[in-house]
Design an enzyme around this catalytic site. Structure first.
Site, mmCIF file in Angstrom:
data_model
loop_
_atom_site.group_PDB
_atom_site.id
_atom_site.type_symbol
_atom_site.label_atom_id
_atom_site.label_comp_id
_atom_site.label_asym_id
_atom_site.label_seq_id
_atom_site.Cartn_x
_atom_site.Cartn_y
_atom_site.Cartn_z
ATOM 1 N N ARG A 6 60.073 43.860 -69.671
ATOM 2 C CA ARG A 6 61.104 44.897 -69.591
ATOM 3 C C ARG A 6 60.920 45.837 -68.401
ATOM 4 O O ARG A 6 61.885 46.430 -67.930
ATOM 5 C CB ARG A 6 61.087 45.684 -70.909
ATOM 6 C CG ARG A 6 62.283 46.520 -71.151
ATOM 7 C CD ARG A 6 62.455 46.823 -72.633
ATOM 8 N NE ARG A 6 61.368 47.642 -73.168
ATOM 9 C CZ ARG A 6 61.424 48.283 -74.328
ATOM 10 N NH1 ARG A 6 62.513 48.191 -75.086
ATOM 11 N NH2 ARG A 6 60.418 48.987 -74.766
ATOM 12 N N ARG A 15 68.541 39.903 -65.794
ATOM 13 C CA ARG A 15 69.422 40.319 -66.884
ATOM 14 C C ARG A 15 70.752 40.802 -66.343
ATOM 15 O O ARG A 15 71.793 40.622 -66.957
ATOM 16 C CB ARG A 15 68.771 41.447 -67.703
ATOM 17 C CG ARG A 15 67.791 41.000 -68.763
ATOM 18 C CD ARG A 15 68.509 40.442 -69.996
ATOM 19 N NE ARG A 15 69.535 41.342 -70.487
ATOM 20 C CZ ARG A 15 69.336 42.380 -71.269
ATOM 21 N NH1 ARG A 15 68.135 42.657 -71.681
ATOM 22 N NH2 ARG A 15 70.327 43.137 -71.664
ATOM 23 N N ASP A 51 65.444 38.154 -79.483
ATOM 24 C CA ASP A 51 65.677 39.419 -80.167
ATOM 25 C C ASP A 51 65.597 39.135 -81.653
ATOM 26 O O ASP A 51 66.009 38.051 -82.091
ATOM 27 C CB ASP A 51 67.053 39.992 -79.813
ATOM 28 C CG ASP A 51 67.219 41.399 -80.360
ATOM 29 O OD1 ASP A 51 66.950 42.361 -79.618
ATOM 30 O OD2 ASP A 51 67.568 41.546 -81.555
ATOM 31 N N TYR A 126 68.039 47.121 -90.375
ATOM 32 C CA TYR A 126 69.134 47.208 -89.388
ATOM 33 C C TYR A 126 70.476 46.880 -90.026
ATOM 34 O O TYR A 126 71.487 47.533 -89.771
ATOM 35 C CB TYR A 126 68.881 46.272 -88.209
ATOM 36 C CG TYR A 126 67.874 46.817 -87.220
ATOM 37 C CD1 TYR A 126 68.148 47.968 -86.489
ATOM 38 C CD2 TYR A 126 66.659 46.186 -87.006
ATOM 39 C CE1 TYR A 126 67.223 48.470 -85.576
ATOM 40 C CE2 TYR A 126 65.731 46.684 -86.092
ATOM 41 C CZ TYR A 126 66.020 47.826 -85.385
ATOM 42 O OH TYR A 126 65.117 48.320 -84.487
#
Lengths: 329, 329
Positions: A6, A15, A51, A126
């Protein structure tokens, strides 16, 4: 540690403007992003770029994954009726790109690939909250006030996670890591009552595949023993407890961790000293995988991460030499 | 627990559109807001309506306290020069409204009033981050990379907190509670290296006043012993560990807690069962103050909180009767 890429400029370039789910759905791109930190840092394993929401998104749950924030679920899970929306997850047809990415990686990597999924509790949180939460109030309320629906939800999520991980291993992943990032919000009693069975289903459902199962969460000092019991071979821990103390809480298992990712923002001499503290804590432990105690912070200087990897390798070699000197030829 | 009033309609009516700092600066209003939950719930003590940022705001640090978010500092603390901006805090002249509120309350209350302040670490984290944080990366970086500046900052904050609490006790507060809400982000090693001295300065600086000192944080399972050592008479704990286990970690101290505030959103039979679990854990403990394990969630039904207080009182009476039956007349 996942998200190691990241902080890399090449990651941001790859990305560009697409969403993380778009990147995951493009095997060439997902493989490239997985490889970037391996090339940069010379780490001993790669972790699949993915993810935790991938199986849910692939099975039709509408969501956005907002940069710097996390998954936002269009219609959160609130009642029995929402179970129907979950469907089942068939990795081969619903998310074939994951296995394809794994295959590309296995052919390109010279280090093992770690497969990756979220754990049922964190996924449920979530789904129910509709996004990130500090209090997990809606999750805990559903869990306590409708334990039957909660158990059905977690069981369904366990099936999805298990299917996803099995297909990653079948495609060539040499280990798996299951992130129960937010489970540290629960007491041990609640973990055992509401979560352990589903995590156990995932972890023991992988047993016949013979790959190491790493199980990770943050703020889980009180839960480590139960997370090991759930069927983990390796328990990942954050920086809140010394790694040797963590090892005592998971008898017979290995531990992974536990440098505070915030340490990596300090000047190098301080980082080096903190890395050495973790290694000193771990000295003589059977089964320690050096790692961060949580994801890489986006503002981290990649140069510091490279130096950390080099230092850990160097100290590991020095230890090995000393051991062979002690043991004699 | 502080913020007990946050879910009350009369609180929202009293606060109307003003900021929390405006409310704190108005003694009649601050006293009224302090009294509201006492009237509603019949709790055994009141906690001063205030904000941990009050001494900092009163000594000239520019900030907004944004509803649902927390303090936002206009110019965060980043270097040696920022120490000068801190100034010193003289409660009598910089924030006379606090002592005035305490005096009103002491004359109106039939239960003890608990004074209130933030602890140096948590205050420093807001000053340095400029607002709420998940990673506390800037705070930890300054702490590790400039330990001298960090120590000066924490020492200055300790002086401010101590001055504030001493003046609250002088005005009539019968106990004090010091919130180190976010200190659970640190390992025990870091707590001892970077935080203990400042918290110790505050807590021992109150010793001569003879009031109980309650010290609270969340996610502090590993830190409880050190927080007790810092000079607390009572250690507040969240719901992550059973209250009897917490008591073992703070020898010779009392414990306060530890119902998960998220429990209060469930239907009453579940709430009652969870309250009884805390009471069962605490059974036979010398020194337990029943409380929530963190602030009341704004969406909590006030009726549920009233029932919790009644249940705790009722069970307490039943226990006392049983004890006197056992002991004989």
């Amino acid at each position: 540690m996942r998200q190691a890429g990241r902080s890399l400029p090449e990651y941001r370039a790859s990305r560009s403007s697409g969403s993380i789910l778009q990147a995951v759905r493009d095997p060439a791109l997902a493989a490239e992003i997985t490889l970037q930190p391996v090339r940069r840092y010379g780490v001993d394993a790669a972790i699949l770029f993915s993810d935790i929401m991938v199986p849910l998104a692939a099975s039709g749950i509408e969501m956005d994954i907002v940069a710097g924030k996390g998954p936002i679920i269009q219609t959160p899970f609130r009642s029995e009726r929402d179970l129907a929306r979950l469907g089942t997850f068939h990795p081969e047809t619903d998310a074939p790109y994951v296995a394809e990415t794994v295959k590309i990686l296995v052919s390109e990597l010279s280090v093992p690939l770690i497969g990756f999924a979220g754990a049922p509790f964190t996924l449920a949180s979530y789904l129910i909250e509709g996004g990130p939460s500090r209090s997990f109030a809606l999750t805990k309320t559903l869990m306590r006030s409708d334990p039957k629906l909660w158990a059905s939800l977690l069981d369904r999520l366990a099936d999805m996670v298990l299917a996803s991980l099995r297909s990653q291993v079948e495609a060539g992943a040499a280990a798996v890591q299951i992130f129960d990032s937010w489970v540290g919000t629960l007491s041990l009693r609640d973990y055992k009552t509401y979560v352990l069975a589903a995590s156990h289903k995932v972890l023991t459902g992988l047993q016949d595949m013979g790959v190491p199962r790493i199980h990770f969460g943050i703020g889980t000092g009180e839960l480590l023993g139960a997370m090991a019991e759930a069927g983990a071979d390796v328990v990942g821990v954050d920086w809140r407890i010394p790694i040797d103390e963590a090892r005592l809480r998971v008898p017979g298992r290995a531990v992974q961790g536990n440098l505070d990712p915030a340490v990596c923002l300090a000047p190098w001499p301080i980082v080096a000293s903190e890395v050495r503290k973790v290694l000193a804590d771990a000295k003589g432990l059977a089964g320690h995988i050096f790692n961060l105690g949580h994801g890489v912070l986006p503002e981290t200087d990649p140069g510091i991460l490279a130096e950390i990897v080099a230092l850990v390798h160097e100290e590991g070699r020095a230890d090995a030499e000393q051991d062979s000197f002690r043991t004699g030829p």
